[in-house]
Motif scaffolding. Structure first.
Motif, PDB file in Angstrom:
ATOM      1  N   THR A   1      78.974 100.139 114.511  1.00 43.50           N
ATOM      2  CA  THR A   1      78.885 101.542 114.893  1.00 43.50           C
ATOM      3  C   THR A   1      77.628 101.722 115.729  1.00 43.50           C
ATOM      4  O   THR A   1      76.520 101.816 115.185  1.00 43.50           O
ATOM      5  CB  THR A   1      78.834 102.450 113.646  1.00 43.50           C
ATOM      6  N   PRO A   2      77.741 101.732 117.055  1.00 42.68           N
ATOM      7  CA  PRO A   2      76.541 101.721 117.916  1.00 42.68           C
ATOM      8  C   PRO A   2      75.589 102.889 117.686  1.00 42.68           C
ATOM      9  O   PRO A   2      74.371 102.720 117.772  1.00 42.68           O
ATOM     10  CB  PRO A   2      77.127 101.759 119.331  1.00 42.68           C
ATOM     11  N   LEU A   3      76.125 104.083 117.406  1.00 38.21           N
ATOM     12  CA  LEU A   3      75.272 105.262 117.265  1.00 38.21           C
ATOM     13  C   LEU A   3      75.125 105.699 115.815  1.00 38.21           C
ATOM     14  O   LEU A   3      74.843 106.873 115.547  1.00 38.21           O
ATOM     15  CB  LEU A   3      75.826 106.423 118.098  1.00 38.21           C
ATOM     16  N   LYS A   4      75.297 104.784 114.891  1.00 38.29           N
ATOM     17  CA  LYS A   4      75.156 105.145 113.483  1.00 38.29           C
ATOM     18  C   LYS A   4      73.748 105.664 113.213  1.00 38.29           C
ATOM     19  O   LYS A   4      72.761 105.025 113.585  1.00 38.29           O
ATOM     20  CB  LYS A   4      75.448 103.942 112.596  1.00 38.29           C
ATOM     21  N   PRO A   5      73.636 106.829 112.560  1.00 39.38           N
ATOM     22  CA  PRO A   5      72.293 107.344 112.241  1.00 39.38           C
ATOM     23  C   PRO A   5      71.548 106.406 111.297  1.00 39.38           C
ATOM     24  O   PRO A   5      72.063 106.031 110.244  1.00 39.38           O
ATOM     25  CB  PRO A   5      72.589 108.693 111.563  1.00 39.38           C
ATOM     26  N   ILE A   6      70.359 105.994 111.680  1.00 37.11           N
ATOM     27  CA  ILE A   6      69.524 105.103 110.881  1.00 37.11           C
ATOM     28  C   ILE A   6      68.188 105.809 110.644  1.00 37.11           C
ATOM     29  O   ILE A   6      67.536 106.263 111.597  1.00 37.11           O
ATOM     30  CB  ILE A   6      69.311 103.761 111.600  1.00 37.11           C
ATOM     31  N   ASN A   7      67.798 105.903 109.393  1.00 33.79           N
ATOM     32  CA  ASN A   7      66.616 106.693 109.036  1.00 33.79           C
ATOM     33  C   ASN A   7      65.341 106.185 109.697  1.00 33.79           C
ATOM     34  O   ASN A   7      64.563 106.955 110.247  1.00 33.79           O
ATOM     35  CB  ASN A   7      66.447 106.721 107.513  1.00 33.79           C
ATOM     36  N   ASP A   8      65.134 104.862 109.653  1.00 32.79           N
ATOM     37  CA  ASP A   8      63.880 104.305 110.154  1.00 32.79           C
ATOM     38  C   ASP A   8      64.103 103.598 111.486  1.00 32.79           C
ATOM     39  O   ASP A   8      63.573 102.519 111.725  1.00 32.79           O
ATOM     40  CB  ASP A   8      63.296 103.337 109.122  1.00 32.79           C
ATOM     41  N   LEU A   9      64.914 104.214 112.348  1.00 34.58           N
ATOM     42  CA  LEU A   9      65.202 103.604 113.644  1.00 34.58           C
ATOM     43  C   LEU A   9      64.002 103.759 114.575  1.00 34.58           C
ATOM     44  O   LEU A   9      63.539 104.864 114.835  1.00 34.58           O
ATOM     45  CB  LEU A   9      66.438 104.259 114.264  1.00 34.58           C
ATOM     46  N   ARG A  10      63.496 102.634 115.067  1.00 32.80           N
ATOM     47  CA  ARG A  10      62.372 102.655 116.001  1.00 32.80           C
ATOM     48  C   ARG A  10      62.885 102.800 117.432  1.00 32.80           C
ATOM     49  O   ARG A  10      63.874 102.161 117.814  1.00 32.80           O
ATOM     50  CB  ARG A  10      61.532 101.385 115.851  1.00 32.80           C
ATOM     51  N   LYS A  11      62.186 103.628 118.215  1.00 26.06           N
ATOM     52  CA  LYS A  11      62.617 103.935 119.572  1.00 26.06           C
ATOM     53  C   LYS A  11      61.482 103.690 120.557  1.00 26.06           C
ATOM     54  O   LYS A  11      60.788 104.623 120.969  1.00 26.06           O
ATOM     55  CB  LYS A  11      63.096 105.383 119.657  1.00 26.06           C
ATOM     56  N   PRO A  12      61.251 102.432 120.934  1.00 25.41           N
ATOM     57  CA  PRO A  12      60.182 102.150 121.902  1.00 25.41           C
ATOM     58  C   PRO A  12      60.464 102.800 123.248  1.00 25.41           C
ATOM     59  O   PRO A  12      61.602 102.818 123.726  1.00 25.41           O
ATOM     60  CB  PRO A  12      60.192 100.617 122.006  1.00 25.41           C
ATOM     61  N   ASN A  13      59.411 103.329 123.845  1.00 22.68           N
ATOM     62  CA  ASN A  13      59.530 104.082 125.093  1.00 22.68           C
ATOM     63  C   ASN A  13      59.234 103.183 126.292  1.00 22.68           C
ATOM     64  O   ASN A  13      58.375 103.489 127.123  1.00 22.68           O
ATOM     65  CB  ASN A  13      58.588 105.286 125.059  1.00 22.68           C
ATOM     66  N   TYR A  14      59.933 102.058 126.373  1.00 22.90           N
ATOM     67  CA  TYR A  14      59.794 101.150 127.510  1.00 22.90           C
ATOM     68  C   TYR A  14      61.053 100.304 127.604  1.00 22.90           C
ATOM     69  O   TYR A  14      61.880 100.289 126.689  1.00 22.90           O
ATOM     70  CB  TYR A  14      58.548 100.259 127.367  1.00 22.90           C
ATOM     71  N   ASN A  15      61.199  99.603 128.710  1.00 17.93           N
ATOM     72  CA  ASN A  15      62.381  98.771 128.920  1.00 17.93           C
ATOM     73  C   ASN A  15      62.265  97.464 128.157  1.00 17.93           C
ATOM     74  O   ASN A  15      61.162  96.937 127.962  1.00 17.93           O
ATOM     75  CB  ASN A  15      62.582  98.490 130.411  1.00 17.93           C
ATOM     76  N   PRO A  16      63.384  96.889 127.724  1.00 13.21           N
ATOM     77  CA  PRO A  16      63.331  95.641 126.954  1.00 13.21           C
ATOM     78  C   PRO A  16      63.007  94.438 127.833  1.00 13.21           C
ATOM     79  O   PRO A  16      63.189  94.463 129.053  1.00 13.21           O
ATOM     80  CB  PRO A  16      64.746  95.537 126.380  1.00 13.21           C
ATOM     81  N   VAL A  17      62.549  93.384 127.175  1.00 11.59           N
ATOM     82  CA  VAL A  17      62.307  92.110 127.854  1.00 11.59           C
ATOM     83  C   VAL A  17      63.568  91.263 127.722  1.00 11.59           C
ATOM     84  O   VAL A  17      64.058  91.037 126.612  1.00 11.59           O
ATOM     85  CB  VAL A  17      61.104  91.381 127.231  1.00 11.59           C
ATOM     86  N   LYS A  18      64.111  90.794 128.857  1.00 12.01           N
ATOM     87  CA  LYS A  18      65.365  90.050 128.851  1.00 12.01           C
ATOM     88  C   LYS A  18      65.153  88.607 129.280  1.00 12.01           C
ATOM     89  O   LYS A  18      64.245  88.301 130.051  1.00 12.01           O
ATOM     90  CB  LYS A  18      66.386  90.716 129.776  1.00 12.01           C
ATOM     91  N   CYS A  19      66.023  87.756 128.767  1.00  3.99           N
ATOM     92  CA  CYS A  19      65.999  86.343 129.160  1.00  3.99           C
ATOM     93  C   CYS A  19      66.442  86.222 130.612  1.00  3.99           C
ATOM     94  O   CYS A  19      67.409  86.858 131.042  1.00  3.99           O
ATOM     95  CB  CYS A  19      66.923  85.540 128.249  1.00  3.99           C
ATOM     96  N   GLN A  20      65.759  85.377 131.367  1.00  4.75           N
ATOM     97  CA  GLN A  20      66.078  85.219 132.782  1.00  4.75           C
ATOM     98  C   GLN A  20      67.418  84.527 133.002  1.00  4.75           C
ATOM     99  O   GLN A  20      68.055  84.718 134.037  1.00  4.75           O
ATOM    100  CB  GLN A  20      64.970  84.417 133.478  1.00  4.75           C
ATOM    101  N   LYS A  21      67.871  83.772 132.010  1.00  3.38           N
ATOM    102  CA  LYS A  21      69.101  82.996 132.176  1.00  3.38           C
ATOM    103  C   LYS A  21      70.327  83.725 131.646  1.00  3.38           C
ATOM    104  O   LYS A  21      71.342  83.824 132.331  1.00  3.38           O
ATOM    105  CB  LYS A  21      68.950  81.636 131.477  1.00  3.38           C
ATOM    106  N   CYS A  22      70.278  84.241 130.413  1.00  2.00           N
ATOM    107  CA  CYS A  22      71.477  84.795 129.767  1.00  2.00           C
ATOM    108  C   CYS A  22      71.394  86.297 129.521  1.00  2.00           C
ATOM    109  O   CYS A  22      72.347  86.886 128.985  1.00  2.00           O
ATOM    110  CB  CYS A  22      71.753  84.077 128.450  1.00  2.00           C
ATOM    111  N   ASN A  23      70.274  86.917 129.870  1.00  2.00           N
ATOM    112  CA  ASN A  23      70.086  88.375 129.699  1.00  2.00           C
ATOM    113  C   ASN A  23      70.017  88.817 128.242  1.00  2.00           C
ATOM    114  O   ASN A  23      70.121  90.009 127.958  1.00  2.00           O
ATOM    115  CB  ASN A  23      71.188  89.159 130.406  1.00  2.00           C
TER     116      ASN A  23
END
Length: 757
Positions: free
Chosen positions: A39-61
């Motif tokens: 469930t992608p949007l399931k409400p989670i009480n202690d969900l952390r929401k960093p205010n920046y873009n994620p770091v991705k692997c250069q090969k497989c993303n």
């Protein structure tokens, strides 16, 4: 609450097996495929929401997660999926083993990035209204729509189209009096013809390029400034206006709607052009480029123009399951109509348009032909008897229900609708993605993670849905790549990462990432077999098999699917149960497997599989809802819950068996679609005699009120809102309960004559 439910509350994911097989052959011994319900949007009480873009692997993303290997000295991280070495960005230079960013802390398997991307255009909603209904029905629908307008955020763009024999598209920019463009519903028009009639240009794209680059999207007046520009008034914004700008005009139009003047006599069906109306709405929304949804309110089948389901003469019946299966003359329009609505589905997903259908009629309205249009776009589907029913009114309100605590125009985090969702999966090299089953469509991303065999929508590692909400749940299936000659090491961890990128109603882009590690094992090793048994989630496994069975109903016969379900059950129990041949008393099933056979027993008998006494529209409705709901709600559809209430003891769940129906008990019966309060014979007599009105019997009054209160608590968070029924033992309405109970006792049993029925 089981440990699997606890894990779901923390991550939004549940696996059928939490220890994976270590080879292809071992995968066959597990019988139930490795899969998960997410469930992608399931409400989670202690969900952390960093205010920046994620770091991705250069090969497989794949995205940086708690299970990556970090070299703190050189600031290098190794991707656990493809083993590519990647350099950390400069912003991570200060990390140490004691100072880790959120995405590297193992207690946060699920996090949600607030992406630093250009905000998108606001979503748009077009109300598509069938005005060929009766005056009373139209009045009820208008009342519900007026209440809905008060719940929609003001930044939403809205439009309105009515249809019957003709299609009327209202110009909301003209406030002096209602102004509209009318199109004949019988004509089969192209996009260019409709654009020509409406004077449409691609203004939405110009807005995005010219105005969204240098202005603050959160400014309250920002939307109004854009829409009020003079050079756009002759374009699509004639038909789509921010609610804050056109609420009065829209309210006036809704209040003054009249029944279609082309409505025919009672001997003939009204002329209804649903297919042409949806095409017109899609053409308008495709020009906006911000996506949105079409909320279609229908009360009759399509009888006019493209997509016609049935003729005008009432003596011609609408198709049934038998007619569709046997391809009789009655179903002569079904195939052509389905192909037309499928073409509308392709147009909708190309332009990120969601199509919701609210069918309120005592007869069918052609939902069966529109099923792919609703399913592929992630739309909502509701079938009710009338527009003035509690089921319709409460369900419509539920969609836009706001958080009572917040005064913000944003919808509640638990209830809000989001758009343009893309779900992508990465796996370690020992695993491959077989497919997905849910209300989505393939994004055609053929990466190395894709398996050769397909289950459901396969051949891709990415899927899209035009709209998702907090209950949208998807089933994903996996397979093992290693052969038995080179199995995966037992202590090795297999990784699955699911990332969901979506757009909020305010236009902000977010990315929710869930990373789940799992050990590999073999049932041939006795010690590992015990661990594998304990890792089995029978609820998730039952729902995954049920989803697969429902998916098979599109192409396979009912009896063949039932035999397939039975074979899986027999193989699973024979693999993990302990027994001696020809000695029934020696049969022993592990606790983690005891309820799975019960789930399958009730699933075989429910209306998700059986079509007897159900119309094609009702069958589509039940299956569509099943494929979008969470694990526990899906279990409820497969096996209804039964609670008993007594004067002498507290409420408790009881088995779904006729032995639970007692004269001195009140039963609360919940099928997800239907909530029923059932009074036993003795309690019904006391209630009819008015004992609850006597202060001396306040405990009896509390007893008969408690099930109703509990029924309301169960019903409130659901879409669709369930039908509520109150009945007495032996009454006609009690058949809803007795038809689903296990018949351990019948009218031939001595028990039957023990009570005064």
């Amino acid at each position: 609450m089981s440990i699997f439910q606890t894990q779901e509350d923390l991550t939004g994911i549940r696996f059928s097996w939490n220890i994976f097989p270590n080879s292809k052959q071992e995968n066959a011994r597990f019988v139930i495929p490795v899969g998960c319900l997410y469930t992608p949007l399931k409400p989670i009480n202690d969900l952390r929401k960093p205010n920046y873009n994620p770091v991705k692997c250069q090969k497989c993303n794949a995205i940086l997660n708690p299970y990556t290997t970090i070299d703190f000295q050189s600031k290098i991280w190794v991707c656990p999926f493809c083993y590519q070495r990647n350099k950390l960005p400069e912003t991570y230079n200060s990390i140490t083993e004691q100072n880790l960013p959120i995405e590297l802390i193992q207690s946060f398997q699920t996090i949600e990035y607030q992406l630093q991307e250009q905000p998108s255009l606001p979503p748009a909603i077009i109300f598509l209204i069938d005005v060929a209904c009766d005056e009373e029905e139209l009045a009820s629908l208008k009342d519900s729509l007026m209440k809905t307008l008060s719940l929609i955020p003001e930044n939403y763009l809205v439009g309105i189209i009515t249809f019957g024999a003709t299609i009327e598209i209202y110009d909301l920019s003209f406030m002096d009096f209602p102004k509209s463009v009318m199109i004949r519903g019988a004509r089969t028009l192209s996009d260019l013809q409709i654009k020509s009639f409406l004077g449409l240009k691609n203004y939405g794209q110009n807005f995005q390029n010219q105005n969204f680059q240098n202005q603050n999207f959160q400014n309250q007046n920002f939307q109004n400034q854009i829409i009020s520009q003079k050079d756009t008034i002759d374009g699509v914004t004639k038909f789509l206006q921010p609610l804050s700008e056109c609420e009065l005009t829209l309210s006036t139009i809704i209040q003054e709607l009249l029944v279609d003047p082309w409505k025919l006599t009672n001997k003939r069906r009204p002329m209804v052009s649903t297919g042409s109306a949806i095409l017109a709405a899609e053409t308008i929304l495709s020009q906006w480029k911000g996506g949105g949804r079409i909320m279609c309110f229908v009360s009759h089948p399509t009888t006019n123009g493209p997509g016609m389901v049935v003729g005008l003469e009432k003596k011609e019946p609408i198709r049934s399951h038998h007619d569709i299966q046997k391809e009789t003359e009655v179903a002569r329009n079904t195939q052509k109509s389905t192909e037309y609505f499928d073409s509308l589905a392709d147009k909708a997903i190309t332009n990120n348009i969601t199509v919701d259908v609210f069918s309120c009629s005592l007869d069918q309205t052609g939902v069966y032909e529109m099923r792919n249009l609703i399913k592929k776009t992630g739309g909502l589907l509701l079938i009710a008897d009338k527009f003035d029913s509690d089921v319709f009114r409460n369900s419509l309100t539920r969609i836009f229900q706001k958080d009572n605590i917040s005064n913000s125009d944003e919808l509640s985090d638990k209830d809000f609708l989001c758009y343009d969702a893309t779900i992508s999966i990465s796996t370690s090299k020992e695993l491959r993605i077989a497919g997905a089953i849910g209300n989505c469509f393939s994004a055609n991303q053929k990466t190395p993670y894709v398996a050769e065999a397909e289950i459901g929508i396969g051949g891709t590692s990415s899927w899209k849905s035009c709209s998702i909400d907090s209950m949208s749940t998807f089933g994903f299936y996996f397979e093992i790549t290693n052969s038995e000659k080179s199995p995966v090491e037992n202590k090795k961890i297999g990784m699955i990462q699911i990332s969901t990128k979506y757009r909020t109603p305010q236009g902000q882009w977010r990315l929710r990432v869930t990373t789940s590690p799992h050990y590999f094992g073999s049932v041939l090793d006795p010690q590992q077999k015990m661990q594998i048994i304990q890792s089995f989630d029978q609820e998730a496994a039952a729902v995954l098999i049920a989803r697969y069975a429902v998916f098979k109903t599109e192409t396979e016969q009912y009896l063949a699917i039932i035999r397939w379900i039975d074979k899986i059950l027999i193989k699973l129990i024979s693999q993990f149960a302990k027994f001696q041949k020809e000695d029934p008393n020696s049969f022993d099933v592990p606790n983690n497997f005891t309820i799975y056979p019960q789930f399958m027993f009730h699933f075989r008998r429910c209306n998700l599989m059986k079509v007897f006494n159900n119309s094609p529209d009702e069958t589509v409705f039940h299956r569509h809802t099943f494929l979008r709901e969470s694990t526990m709600n899906s279990i409820l559809m497969m096996q209804p819950m039964l609670y008993s209430y007594y004067l002498s003891k507290p409420p408790s769940p009881v088995v779904l068996d006729v032995s639970s129906i007692l004269p001195e008990a009140i039963l609360l019966y919940d099928t997800y679609f239907h909530v029923l309060v059932h009074f036993g014979t003795q309690l019904a007599i006391w209630r009819n005699q008015g004992y609850q009105n006597n202060p001396e019997f306040s405990n009896f009054k509390q007893l008969i009120e408690q099930p109703k209160k509990d029924a309301l608590i169960l019903s409130n968070p659901r879409f669709p809102f369930p039908r509520f029924t109150e009945c007495d033992q032996g009454s006609s309405q009690s058949r809803f309960l007795t038809s689903r109970c296990n018949p351990s006792r019948t009218y031939k049993s001595n028990w039957f004559y023990k009570f005064n029925w």
